[in-house]
Design a protein around this motif. Sequence first.
Motif, PDB file in Angstrom:
ATOM      1  N   GLY A   1       0.822  -1.212   0.000  1.00  0.00           N
ATOM      2  CA  GLY A   1       0.000   0.000   0.000  1.00  0.00           C
ATOM      3  C   GLY A   1       0.852   1.257   0.000  1.00  0.00           C
ATOM      4  O   GLY A   1       0.527   2.241  -0.670  1.00  0.00           O
ATOM      5  N   ALA A   2       1.959   1.228   0.730  1.00  0.00           N
ATOM      6  CA  ALA A   2       2.846   2.386   0.778  1.00  0.00           C
ATOM      7  C   ALA A   2       3.523   2.613  -0.564  1.00  0.00           C
ATOM      8  O   ALA A   2       3.660   3.755  -1.016  1.00  0.00           O
ATOM      9  N   ILE A   3       3.941   1.548  -1.211  1.00  0.00           N
ATOM     10  CA  ILE A   3       4.586   1.710  -2.518  1.00  0.00           C
ATOM     11  C   ILE A   3       3.599   2.249  -3.543  1.00  0.00           C
ATOM     12  O   ILE A   3       3.950   3.074  -4.385  1.00  0.00           O
ATOM     13  N   ILE A   4       2.352   1.816  -3.467  1.00  0.00           N
ATOM     14  CA  ILE A   4       1.324   2.343  -4.360  1.00  0.00           C
ATOM     15  C   ILE A   4       1.101   3.828  -4.078  1.00  0.00           C
ATOM     16  O   ILE A   4       0.962   4.634  -4.997  1.00  0.00           O
ATOM     17  N   GLY A   5       1.107   4.221  -2.802  1.00  0.00           N
ATOM     18  CA  GLY A   5       0.976   5.637  -2.449  1.00  0.00           C
ATOM     19  C   GLY A   5       2.111   6.478  -2.986  1.00  0.00           C
ATOM     20  O   GLY A   5       1.903   7.601  -3.452  1.00  0.00           O
ATOM     21  N   ALA A   6       3.335   5.946  -2.954  1.00  0.00           N
ATOM     22  CA  ALA A   6       4.481   6.678  -3.492  1.00  0.00           C
ATOM     23  C   ALA A   6       4.353   6.865  -4.998  1.00  0.00           C
ATOM     24  O   ALA A   6       4.626   7.945  -5.530  1.00  0.00           O
ATOM     25  N   PHE A   7       3.922   5.829  -5.700  1.00  0.00           N
ATOM     26  CA  PHE A   7       3.754   5.956  -7.150  1.00  0.00           C
ATOM     27  C   PHE A   7       2.592   6.883  -7.508  1.00  0.00           C
ATOM     28  O   PHE A   7       2.679   7.642  -8.462  1.00  0.00           O
ATOM     29  N   VAL A   8       1.515   6.828  -6.743  1.00  0.00           N
ATOM     30  CA  VAL A   8       0.370   7.706  -7.018  1.00  0.00           C
ATOM     31  C   VAL A   8       0.750   9.168  -6.774  1.00  0.00           C
ATOM     32  O   VAL A   8       0.297  10.060  -7.506  1.00  0.00           O
ATOM     33  N   SER A   9       1.591   9.433  -5.783  1.00  0.00           N
ATOM     34  CA  SER A   9       2.017  10.814  -5.560  1.00  0.00           C
ATOM     35  C   SER A   9       2.845  11.321  -6.729  1.00  0.00           C
ATOM     36  O   SER A   9       2.689  12.468  -7.151  1.00  0.00           O
ATOM     37  N   GLY A  10       3.720  10.479  -7.268  1.00  0.00           N
ATOM     38  CA  GLY A  10       4.494  10.881  -8.446  1.00  0.00           C
ATOM     39  C   GLY A  10       3.612  11.106  -9.646  1.00  0.00           C
ATOM     40  O   GLY A  10       3.798  12.070 -10.411  1.00  0.00           O
ATOM     41  N   TRP A  11       2.628  10.247  -9.843  1.00  0.00           N
ATOM     42  CA  TRP A  11       1.701  10.397 -10.955  1.00  0.00           C
ATOM     43  C   TRP A  11       0.876  11.678 -10.805  1.00  0.00           C
ATOM     44  O   TRP A  11       0.657  12.399 -11.781  1.00  0.00           O
ATOM     45  N   THR A  12       0.448  11.969  -9.579  1.00  0.00           N
ATOM     46  CA  THR A  12      -0.347  13.168  -9.326  1.00  0.00           C
ATOM     47  C   THR A  12       0.448  14.429  -9.628  1.00  0.00           C
ATOM     48  O   THR A  12      -0.057  15.350 -10.290  1.00  0.00           O
ATOM     49  N   ILE A  13       1.685  14.496  -9.175  1.00  0.00           N
ATOM     50  CA  ILE A  13       2.529  15.664  -9.452  1.00  0.00           C
ATOM     51  C   ILE A  13       2.748  15.805 -10.955  1.00  0.00           C
ATOM     52  O   ILE A  13       2.708  16.910 -11.505  1.00  0.00           O
ATOM     53  N   LYS A  14       2.969  14.685 -11.630  1.00  0.00           N
ATOM     54  CA  LYS A  14       3.184  14.725 -13.073  1.00  0.00           C
ATOM     55  C   LYS A  14       1.960  15.293 -13.799  1.00  0.00           C
ATOM     56  O   LYS A  14       2.089  16.149 -14.678  1.00  0.00           O
ATOM     57  N   VAL A  15       0.779  14.826 -13.422  1.00  0.00           N
ATOM     58  CA  VAL A  15      -0.455  15.318 -14.046  1.00  0.00           C
ATOM     59  C   VAL A  15      -0.662  16.798 -13.742  1.00  0.00           C
ATOM     60  O   VAL A  15      -1.030  17.583 -14.624  1.00  0.00           O
TER      61      VAL A  15
END
Length: 100
Positions: free
Chosen positions: A77-91
Amino acid sequence: MVIYIVQLIIATLLFFVMLFGIGFILNMLLKTTWFPAIAFIVVLIVVAIWSPWDTETFNPTFNNIGEYTIYYLPVIGAIIGAFVSGWTIKVLREKGFKMF
């Protein structure tokens, strides 16, 4: 048994939110997109695998890997949160938002 499942779900969501928040803030401050996800993989996953590893029973067939349990779901779950934060910043950057 039900209480453990509830605790597991809450812990997984908590780790997701924590890493999302930390990753989002680091992405804004360091102006990198995938740094928190890469740092999480390099540091925390290695520690999560190394810490419960039993060196006395080490053999080439890696029997220690079979000892991992469902309690590593919060790490996932934490790794998914880290990737989602990167995706969110990118968008957000693609849409024209400027962070710091």
